[in-house]
Design a protein around this motif. Structure first.
Motif, PDB file in Angstrom:
ATOM      1  N   GLU A 106      -8.660   5.875  -5.934  1.00 34.90           N
ATOM      2  CA  GLU A 106      -9.025   4.463  -5.980  1.00 34.90           C
ATOM      3  C   GLU A 106      -9.809   4.159  -7.235  1.00 34.90           C
ATOM      4  O   GLU A 106     -10.708   4.892  -7.599  1.00 34.90           O
ATOM      5  N   ASP A 155      -8.740  -5.771  -4.997  1.00 32.69           N
ATOM      6  CA  ASP A 155      -8.889  -4.569  -4.181  1.00 32.69           C
ATOM      7  C   ASP A 155      -7.532  -3.902  -3.956  1.00 32.69           C
ATOM      8  O   ASP A 155      -7.423  -2.669  -3.941  1.00 32.69           O
ATOM      9  N   ARG A 202      -6.310  -1.829   7.107  1.00 34.73           N
ATOM     10  CA  ARG A 202      -6.143  -2.882   6.093  1.00 34.73           C
ATOM     11  C   ARG A 202      -6.839  -4.184   6.463  1.00 34.73           C
ATOM     12  O   ARG A 202      -7.441  -4.812   5.599  1.00 34.73           O
ATOM     13  N   ALA A 242      -2.917   5.316  -6.750  1.00 36.19           N
ATOM     14  CA  ALA A 242      -2.934   5.914  -5.421  1.00 36.19           C
ATOM     15  C   ALA A 242      -2.494   7.375  -5.510  1.00 36.19           C
ATOM     16  O   ALA A 242      -1.594   7.692  -6.283  1.00 36.19           O
ATOM     17  N   ARG A 275      -6.705  -0.024  -5.020  1.00 29.31           N
ATOM     18  CA  ARG A 275      -6.311   1.087  -4.151  1.00 29.31           C
ATOM     19  C   ARG A 275      -4.859   1.516  -4.345  1.00 29.31           C
ATOM     20  O   ARG A 275      -4.450   2.548  -3.825  1.00 29.31           O
ATOM     21  N   THR A 276      -4.052   0.727  -5.050  1.00 30.42           N
ATOM     22  CA  THR A 276      -2.651   1.114  -5.227  1.00 30.42           C
ATOM     23  C   THR A 276      -2.322   1.590  -6.640  1.00 30.42           C
ATOM     24  O   THR A 276      -1.405   2.373  -6.823  1.00 30.42           O
ATOM     25  N   ARG A 322     -17.138  -1.223  -4.637  1.00 31.82           N
ATOM     26  CA  ARG A 322     -15.884  -0.954  -3.929  1.00 31.82           C
ATOM     27  C   ARG A 322     -15.867  -1.798  -2.670  1.00 31.82           C
ATOM     28  O   ARG A 322     -16.919  -2.148  -2.123  1.00 31.82           O
ATOM     29  N   ARG A 379     -10.555  -4.344   5.754  1.00 30.62           N
ATOM     30  CA  ARG A 379     -10.783  -4.282   4.314  1.00 30.62           C
ATOM     31  C   ARG A 379     -10.448  -5.626   3.648  1.00 30.62           C
ATOM     32  O   ARG A 379     -11.160  -6.085   2.751  1.00 30.62           O
ATOM     33  N   ALA A 406     -14.975  -0.993   0.557  1.00 34.55           N
ATOM     34  CA  ALA A 406     -14.622   0.099   1.464  1.00 34.55           C
ATOM     35  C   ALA A 406     -15.129  -0.239   2.860  1.00 34.55           C
ATOM     36  O   ALA A 406     -16.219  -0.761   3.015  1.00 34.55           O
ATOM     37  N   GLY A 457       0.840  -1.184   0.000  1.00 37.57           N
ATOM     38  CA  GLY A 457       0.000   0.000   0.000  1.00 37.57           C
ATOM     39  C   GLY A 457       0.871   1.229   0.000  1.00 37.57           C
ATOM     40  O   GLY A 457       2.089   1.137  -0.218  1.00 37.57           O
TER      41      GLY A 457
END
Lengths: 356, 274
Positions: free
Chosen positions: A329, A318, A80, A326, A322-323, A208, A83, A210, A42
Motif C-alpha cells: 500500500e 485510497d 471495503r 498491490a 491500495r491498488t 493511511r 474503509r 486503514a 481491488g
C-alpha cells in the motif's frame, strides 16, 4: 405558471448565491462513483450490481440474494465498506475544515493544519509510539488519542497566543506558525532520541485510511457530524465575513465570535481526522479551491460541496493507494499529492473564474 | 425634532493616542452633514465610533436605537460605505447587495423573496440592473462605488455614513455618486453624514459642514460660514481664494508664484531685506 418578463428577469438577476441543484447533483454523483469504485475494485473485482444487492440485503427487513460467495460478501461488507466510509468521513472533514479555515481567515493558503494541528498531532503520536504506550493497553489504541490531544492543545495555544498578540487574523496565523514550529521541533527531538521507532512514526505521518472493522469510522463519525453541523450552519456568516471584519461588523455580524466558533469546530473535526488517519496533506487546500473554480466562491456552495467532493476524492485516492502497488500500500498522503496536484493545476489552467 | 444622530463629548483613544476629544455633532433627520478636515483629523474614527467599531467615551445617540447595543440593531439604523471597501474575490453583485440584508434576516437565515425584491429595486434604482451576475471585482470604479452604495441602501437604514465616497473617482463619477446620494436622501428621507476631501463638493452637497481638526470640531455651520479663507488656512494649512458662485462657495487653491505677485515680498530666512 406564467411569469411576466419583468418578474422573470428579477428572479434571475437576483438569484442568491448558494447551493445550486446542479452542483449538489454533481457532488452526490461524485460520491456515488467513488463509493462504487471503492467497493468493487481491488485485488478481487466484484461486480457493482452484486455489491448494491449485497448492501441492500444488509438493510433491515430486506432480504435479497446477491449471488456473492461468503468470502466476497465479507470483503465487501467487512473490509471495503468500513474503509470506504472512513475515507468519506476523513476526506469530507479535511476538505470542509480547509474551506472553513480559508473562509474564516480570508486566506487562500489556510488549511486545517494552519494552527498547528498537524504538528500537535504529530508530537502526540510520536510520544505515544516511542513510549510504547500501546503495549498491553488492550482495547484503546493510545496513538490516536495522543494525536487528538496534541492537535487540540496546539489549536488552543495558537488561538490564545494569537489573541494576546493582537486582533488581526494575521497575528493568529503567525501564532499558529510559531506553535507548529515549536511542536515540530519537539517532535523531531523525540524522534531523534528514538530512532528505532522511525519507520512506524514516518508511516503514521504519511497517513493511511486503514480500518479494522467499524471502530475507526465509528470513532470519526461524531466529530464529523458536530464539525459539519456547526460549520455548515455558519456558511452564510462566512459569506458576510468575506467583506472583512470591519464591514461585517457594520452589517451586524460579530466577526471575532463567528471566526472562533467556525475555526474551533473545523479544528475539532480535523483533529479527529488526523488522529484516525495521520497527516493527509493537500486535501484541505485543493478540494475547496477546485470547488471554488468549478462552482463559484460563495461559502454556501463551497462548504457543502467540499464535504461531498472531499469525501469522494479521498475514497478514490485510497483506492489508488491500495491498488497501484498491490499487495503493498502506498501512503495515502503521497497519493493525494501525486494525483491531486496535477489535477488541481489542470483545473487552475482551465477555469476562467477569479476565485482569490 | 430629535436628531437622527447625535454625538456628545465623544472621546476616542486608539493605541494610547487621543484621536477624538470632546466631539459634539448632530444631524437632523433628512439632513446632510459633511465632516471635513485635514488628514489624520479623526474623520474616519468618528464614523467608526458611530458604527460601534471602536471603544469610546461620551454619548452617541442613534434615533430609534435606544439602549440596544446589538450590532444587528445598529446596522438596521446605520448603513456604512467605507472609503476602501473590501471586495470579496468572485462575489457577484447580486450577492454583494444582498449582504446588506444581513441585519434584517440574521446570519443563519436564507434571503427571503422580500430581500431579493428589495435588492433588485435598489440595483434598478442605481442603474445596475444588468450587473447582478457579474463579479463586483470586474466593475469599473464608478460602477463599483454604486454597488457598494447599493449594499448600504439594502440595509434600509435611516442614516447613511459615507467615508470619502468620491475617492478614486473622476469628476463626472464623483458628481454622479453625490447626485445619486442627494436624490436618494430626498426620496427616502435619509440622513447623510459624509467625510469629504473636496471642499467645493462638500459645500455643494451638504446642508451643513463641520471642520474636524486635531480631534475636535473646530467649526460647524452652513458652508458659506464655515468655508472661509481664514478657517481653511488655520485648519488645512492651505492658501485659497473663495469664489462666490450661486450654488455655493468655490474653493480655489492659489500658487506661491501668484501669491508673491499679489502680496508684498516676504522677508527672507536670514533676515536680509531684499
Amino acid at each position: 405558471m406564467t411569469a411576466t418578463w419583468g418578474d422573470d428577469r428579477a428572479e434571475t438577476a437576483l438569484r442568491a448565491a448558494g447551493l445550486r441543484p446542479a452542483s449538489l447533483v454533481a457532488g452526490l454523483a461524485a460520491v456515488v462513483v467513488a463509493v462504487t469504485a471503492g467497493l468493487t475494485l481491488g485485488p478481487v473485482d466484484i461486480a457493482a450490481h452484486r455489491v448494491v444487492i449485497q448492501l441492500l440485503d444488509g438493510l433491515p427487513a430486506v432480504s435479497l440474494d446477491s449471488g456473492l460467495s461468503d468470502a466476497h460478501a465479507a470483503i465487501v461488507e467487512q473490509i471495503r465498506l468500513p474503509r470506504v466510509v472512513l475515507g468519506l468521513l476523513v476526506g469530507a472533514t479535511l476538505s470542509m475544515s480547509g474551506a472553513a479555515y480559508q473562509g474564516a481567515f480570508r486566506n487562500p493558503l489556510a488549511d486545517p493544519y494552519l494552527l498547528g494541528i498537524a504538528a500537535g498531532a504529530g508530537l502526540g503520536a510520536t510520544v505515544a509510539i516511542t513510549s510504547n504506550l500501546g503495549d498491553g493497553a488492550g482495547a484503546l489504541d493510545p496513538v490516536p488519542l495522543a494525536a487528538f490531544a496534541g492537535a487540540l492543545i496546539s489549536v488552543t495555544v495558537s488561538y490564545a497566543a494569537g489573541h494576546l498578540g493582537g486582533r488581526s487574523t494575521a497575528s493568529l496565523i503567525l501564532a499558529g506558525i510559531a506553535v507548529a514550529s515549536f511542536l515540530t521541533a519537539c517532535q523531531t527531538y523525540v524522534l531523534q532520541a528514538n530512532s528505532d521507532a522511525f519507520r512506524q512514526i514516518f508511516a503514521w505521518i504519511l497517513g493511511r485510511i486503514a480500518t479494522s472493522g467499524w471502530s475507526e469510522p465509528a470513532l470519526m463519525l461524531p466529530y464529523f457530524v458536530v464539525a459539519a453541523a456547526v460549520v455548515l450552519r455558519y456558511r452564510r456568516a462566512l459569506d458576510v465575513l468575506a467583506v472583512g471584519d470591519e464591514e461585517a461588523a457594520a452589517l451586524g455580524l460579530e466577526p471575532r465570535r463567528v471566526r472562533m466558533i467556525v475555526v474551533l469546530a473545523a479544528s475539532l473535526g480535523a483533529a479527529a481526522a488526523v488522529s484516525v488517519s495521520g497527516l493527509i496533506g493537500f486535501v484541505g487546500i485543493i478540494v475547496p479551491h477546485a470547488v471554488r473554480l468549478a462552482f463559484g466562491t460563495s461559502n454556501r456552495a463551497v462548504l457543502p460541496l467540499s464535504v461531498l467532493f472531499g469525501g469522494a476524492f479521498m475514497v478514490l485516492a485510497d483506492l489508488a493507494a491500495r491498488t497501484a502497488l498491490a499487495p503493498a500500500e502506498l501512503p495515502i498522503g503521497v497519493v493525494t499529492a501525486f494525483l491531486g496536484a496535477p489535477f488541481f493545476v489542470l483545473v487552475l489552467r482551465t477555469s476562467r473564474r477569479e476565485i482569490w | 425634532m430629535t436628531a437622527a444622530v447625535s454625538v456628545r463629548a465623544l472621546d476616542v483613544t486608539l493605541d494610547g493616542t487621543r484621536v477624538l476629544r470632546g466631539v459634539d455633532l448632530a444631524a437632523a433627520p433628512g439632513e446632510w452633514v459633511n465632516v471635513i478636515g485635514p488628514n489624520g483629523a479623526g474623520k474616519t474614527t468618528l464614523l467608526r465610533a458611530l458604527l460601534g467599531l471602536v471603544p469610546f467615551d461620551g454619548d452617541i445617540d442613534i434615533d430609534g436605537l435606544g439602549d440596544n447595543h446589538r450590532r444587528a440593531a445598529r446596522a438596521r439604523k446605520l448603513a456604512y460605505v467605507p472609503q476602501t471597501p473590501v471586495i470579496p474575490p468572485g462575489m457577484l453583485v447580486a450577492d454583494y447587495v444582498l449582504l446588506g440584508r444581513t441585519p434584517h434576516r440574521g446570519v443563519f437565515a436564507a434571503e427571503t423573496a422580500n430581500d431579493r425584491r428589495i435588492a433588485f429595486e435598489i440595483l434598478e434604482r442605481l442603474d445596475l440592473e444588468g450587473f447582478g451576475e457579474r463579479a463586483v471585482q470586474s466593475l469599473s470604479g464608478g460602477e463599483r462605488q454604486r454597488a457598494v452604495l447599493a449594499r448600504a441602501l439594502a440595509q434600509q437604514a435611516d442614516v447613511l455614513l459615507l467615508d470619502e465616497p468620491t475617492t478614486a473617482l473622476d469628476l463626472g463619477h464623483q458628481q454622479d455618486v453625490l447626485e445619486l446620494v442627494d436624490a436618494l436622501r430626498r426620496e427616502r428621507g435619509l440622513t447623510v453624514v459624509a467625510t469629504l476631501h473636496d471642499l467645493t463638493l462638500a459645500a455643494r452637497y451638504g446642508d451643513r459642514i463641520a471642520i474636524l481638526a486635531h480631534g475636535r470640531v473646530a467649526e460647524t455651520g452652513p458652508p458659506t460660514e464655515v468655508l472661509t479663507v481664514q478657517n481653511i488656512a488655520a485648519h488645512f494649512g492651505a492658501t485659497v481664494r473663495i469664489v462666490d458662485d450661486p450654488e455655493g462657495p468655490v474653493i480655489v487653491p492659489t500658487t506661491a508664484a501668484r501669491r508673491s505677485q499679489a502680496e508684498p515680498a516676504p522677508i527672507t530666512q536670514n533676515g536680509d531685506q531684499p
